[in-house]
Design an enzyme around this catalytic site. Structure first.
Site, PDB file in Angstrom:
ATOM      1  N   GLU A  85       0.825  -1.211   0.000  1.00 40.57           N
ATOM      2  CA  GLU A  85       0.000   0.000   0.000  1.00 40.57           C
ATOM      3  C   GLU A  85       0.860   1.263   0.000  1.00 40.57           C
ATOM      4  O   GLU A  85       1.731   1.431   0.863  1.00 40.57           O
ATOM      5  CB  GLU A  85      -0.946   0.011   1.208  1.00 40.57           C
ATOM      6  CG  GLU A  85      -1.893   1.191   1.224  1.00 40.57           C
ATOM      7  CD  GLU A  85      -2.935   1.102   2.317  1.00 40.57           C
ATOM      8  OE1 GLU A  85      -3.454   2.157   2.725  1.00 40.57           O
ATOM      9  OE2 GLU A  85      -3.231  -0.008   2.762  1.00 40.57           O
ATOM     10  N   LYS A 280      -7.274  -0.178  11.539  1.00 43.27           N
ATOM     11  CA  LYS A 280      -6.703  -0.704  10.301  1.00 43.27           C
ATOM     12  C   LYS A 280      -5.446   0.082   9.947  1.00 43.27           C
ATOM     13  O   LYS A 280      -4.445  -0.479   9.497  1.00 43.27           O
ATOM     14  CB  LYS A 280      -7.734  -0.615   9.170  1.00 43.27           C
ATOM     15  CG  LYS A 280      -7.287  -1.267   7.862  1.00 43.27           C
ATOM     16  CD  LYS A 280      -6.560  -0.310   6.927  1.00 43.27           C
ATOM     17  CE  LYS A 280      -6.153  -0.985   5.627  1.00 43.27           C
ATOM     18  NZ  LYS A 280      -5.357  -0.099   4.751  1.00 43.27           N
ATOM     19  N   ASP A 296       3.724 -14.169  11.945  1.00 41.23           N
ATOM     20  CA  ASP A 296       2.387 -14.522  11.477  1.00 41.23           C
ATOM     21  C   ASP A 296       1.448 -13.325  11.639  1.00 41.23           C
ATOM     22  O   ASP A 296       0.899 -13.104  12.716  1.00 41.23           O
ATOM     23  CB  ASP A 296       1.877 -15.722  12.273  1.00 41.23           C
ATOM     24  CG  ASP A 296       0.556 -16.266  11.759  1.00 41.23           C
ATOM     25  OD1 ASP A 296      -0.114 -15.563  10.975  1.00 41.23           O
ATOM     26  OD2 ASP A 296       0.184 -17.381  12.160  1.00 41.23           O
ATOM     27  N   HIS A 393      -2.194  10.784   0.384  1.00 36.82           N
ATOM     28  CA  HIS A 393      -2.364   9.445  -0.164  1.00 36.82           C
ATOM     29  C   HIS A 393      -2.346   9.466  -1.693  1.00 36.82           C
ATOM     30  O   HIS A 393      -1.696   8.630  -2.323  1.00 36.82           O
ATOM     31  CB  HIS A 393      -3.677   8.834   0.334  1.00 36.82           C
ATOM     32  CG  HIS A 393      -3.920   7.454  -0.177  1.00 36.82           C
ATOM     33  ND1 HIS A 393      -3.234   6.352   0.307  1.00 36.82           N
ATOM     34  CD2 HIS A 393      -4.748   6.983  -1.134  1.00 36.82           C
ATOM     35  CE1 HIS A 393      -3.638   5.274  -0.335  1.00 36.82           C
ATOM     36  NE2 HIS A 393      -4.565   5.618  -1.218  1.00 36.82           N
TER      37      HIS A 393
END
Length: 440
Positions: A85, A280, A296, A393
């Site tokens: 991202e 998130k 993990d 962004h």
């Protein structure tokens, strides 16, 4: 429609590729070329990757970036981040640079306890089961001595085993709730091996317990498995500075910025719709380092989000306050990690990334990863309460759009210069390229 295939796992790598491209792609030759283009040119290294999982046909690359200037407990680190991202590494780096001159990040490990459970059904007298458990509890430890010896030599092992009555939630349901210390190992195999031995001991001892009825002796183990919810494997990371030093925006004063940051976090505490996106963003930073260090990230994600809902409603993982003119921003979350075993000793890039972090212990890695999450959240919320998230962004996303449109190097240079002063949208980039191409 393709037919089901038997024995796919027994096919050679080339046979697997032939089958998948011929049955599921429109241009088998082109598809095979793409698959092969992602193979490592070092045959031994490619074989290593092939053996990580089953039915491997190629590799899927994720960019590895470096976020420099992280001052953590007075140690300066450059953090490796594996993520696709755009803007994540840039945002983390920006936050690290901002806090560098303000004392950096302070961290503390609050606990390292991990959890596993034996889930079983017992149709009988709870009081008798409790007496039975007290009698056989020492046998759980002796039966696993061969499994725990090596871990005990490193200072780890079984911390505790307790019987929990869960019949209020599900008829006849009980569990052995077990806690472990696994030191620098993530410990999944160690924990699961111990749990399976506990289950075997539980069943065999029940068959011989004289106070049990015949039905009670038929105690039924449903499953034995570790838990990825580790609320006592906790780490805390924090930054703070005088409010007057929060000069991040020309549009609002430091005092206004601090107030809006606190309000933004408060909203994420009480509004689950916001909290999910808020967290998130935190996981953007955390997962990128977890992945780069061979850990993990699915387990970490599951445990962290469960922790975010521990008080009955899903809420923010970060906290903010202003007291006596001091702005504080901190995070507390569970992280079950490992720096030995698994990919940490097999994957060459993972080994290098751990080396870049000075070959940390598990506790040190917990602190680094918590900092990455806190930095990412600070950068994201800072943007939200000032310029908005899209400005930064989309600036980072510009290159992705240009590549999608197969822009040449001169076109990319022209576009980057143009969009320094123009709003970036998918449509505006396409229009700019179209105009550029029409001119030429």
């Amino acid at each position: 429609m393709p037919k089901p295939i038997a024995g796919f796992s027994k096919l050679s790598k080339q046979e697997k590729i032939d089958w998948i491209v011929s049955n599921y792609t429109q241009n088998p030759h082109e598809a095979e070329q793409i698959i092969r283009s992602y193979w490592n040119t070092d045959e031994k290294l490619q074989q290593l990757h092939d053996e990580f999982i089953e039915n491997t046909i190629t590799n899927l690359y994720v960019p590895l970036g470096i976020a420099p200037n992280f001052l953590i407990n007075d140690n300066l680190l450059a953090i490796p981040m594996a993520i696709e991202e755009s803007s994540v590494v840039a945002a983390a780096s920006k936050a690290a640079k901002f806090w560098l001159s303000k004392g950096g990040f302070k961290t503390e490990v609050l606990g390292t306890e991990k959890v596993g459970q034996v889930h079983f059904i017992f149709k009988g007298d709870t009081a008798k089961l409790e007496l039975f458990f007290k009698k056989i509890k020492p046998k759980f430890y002796t039966a696993t001595e061969n499994l725990t010896a090596s871990m005990a030599n490193r200072g780890g092992g079984i911390s505790n085993i307790e019987l929990r009555d869960k019949t209020g939630d599900l008829a006849n349901y009980y569990q052995l709730h077990c806690t472990f210390e696994t030191k620098d190992a993530m410990g999944a195999n160690f924990i699961n091996s111990c749990l399976e031995q506990f289950a075997s001991t539980l069943k065999s001892e029940a068959l011989d317990y004289s106070l049990f009825s015949e039905e009670e002796r038929q105690l039924e183990v449903i499953m034995s498995i570790l838990s990825n919810y580790v609320p006592n494997c906790l780490v805390k990371a924090e930054v703070s500075c005088p409010v007057s030093e929060l000069n991040l925006s020309k549009e609002i004063s430091p005092e206004q910025f601090a107030e809006k940051m606190v309000r933004a976090v408060q909203i994420a505490k009480v509004e689950p719709y916001r909290a999910v996106t808020h967290n998130k963003g935190i996981m953007n930073g955390i997962d990128a380092v977890v992945l780069a260090t061979g850990n993990d990230f699915r387990a970490v994600e599951a445990g962290v989000h469960a922790y975010a809902a521990k008080d009955g409603s899903y809420s923010s993982l970060t906290h903010a306050s202003v007291e006596d003119g001091i702005f504080r921003f901190w995070i507390e979350l569970p992280l079950a990690l490992g720096t030995v075993g698994g990919l940490t000793k097999l994957h060459p890039m993972v080994k290098l990334n751990l080396q870049l972090l000075n070959d940390p212990s598990v506790e040190e890695l917990m602190q680094v990863i918590a900092v990455a999450g806190l930095a990412q959240n600070f950068a994201a919320v800072s943007s939200l309460v000032t310029t908005g998230i899209q400005k930064g962004h989309m600036k980072m996303h510009l290159m992705n759009i240009l590549n999608q449109q197969h822009a040449t190097e001169p076109e990319k240079i022209a576009a980057i210069e143009h969009f320094k002063t123009h709003t970036i949208t998918h449509r505006s980039v396409i229009d700019f390229l179209t105009g550029l191409r029409n001119q030429s």
